[in-house]
Design a protein around this motif. Structure first.
Motif: not given
Length: 127
Positions: A33, A39, A41, A43, A96, A106, A108, A126
């Protein structure tokens, strides 16, 4: 005192682990995480339930994927609520995908703004 970004990431991971166990009876594997600007992310390994795996092994991939889609409709809003609760900020969108073949999920998450943390410079920006 505000938490660090690492503490938030760990808390989100722990709460998602508990959610999968409580709602799906699934003991998931490793969770990664990380925040990236606004954002998040995530998994998840071993996120596919035993029932889905059994159906997949019987050769019915379409049914296993349909069950996963139905499970995602149940679990996604709970994951979103959990994240919003932990970071105390609204989630704009949560996307997801779960591969029933690999057993990985996954996720986001798009946030309106960064959570308040002690170490905001530790969050990658970013370009």
């Amino acid at each position: 005192m505000e938490p660090t970004i690492g503490q938030l990431e760990r808390e989100i991971s722990n709460r998602i682990r508990s959610l999968y166990n409580a709602k799906l009876g699934q003991r998931i594997g490793r969770i990664i995480c990380h925040f990236f600007d606004t954002q998040l992310a995530i998994t998840i390994e071993n996120s596919v339930t035993l029932a889905e795996q059994t159906i997949l092994r019987s050769g019915n991939k379409i049914l296993a994927e349909k069950i996963r889609l139905d499970l995602d409709k149940i679990i996604k809003p709970l994951i979103q609520e959990t994240i919003e609760e932990v970071i105390n900020k609204p989630v704009i969108e949560l996307m997801s995908y779960t591969s029933v073949t690999s057993g990985r999920t996954a996720i986001i998450v798009i946030l309106e703004q960064l959570p308040v943390v002690r170490n905001p410079r530790a969050i990658p920006k970013t370009n």
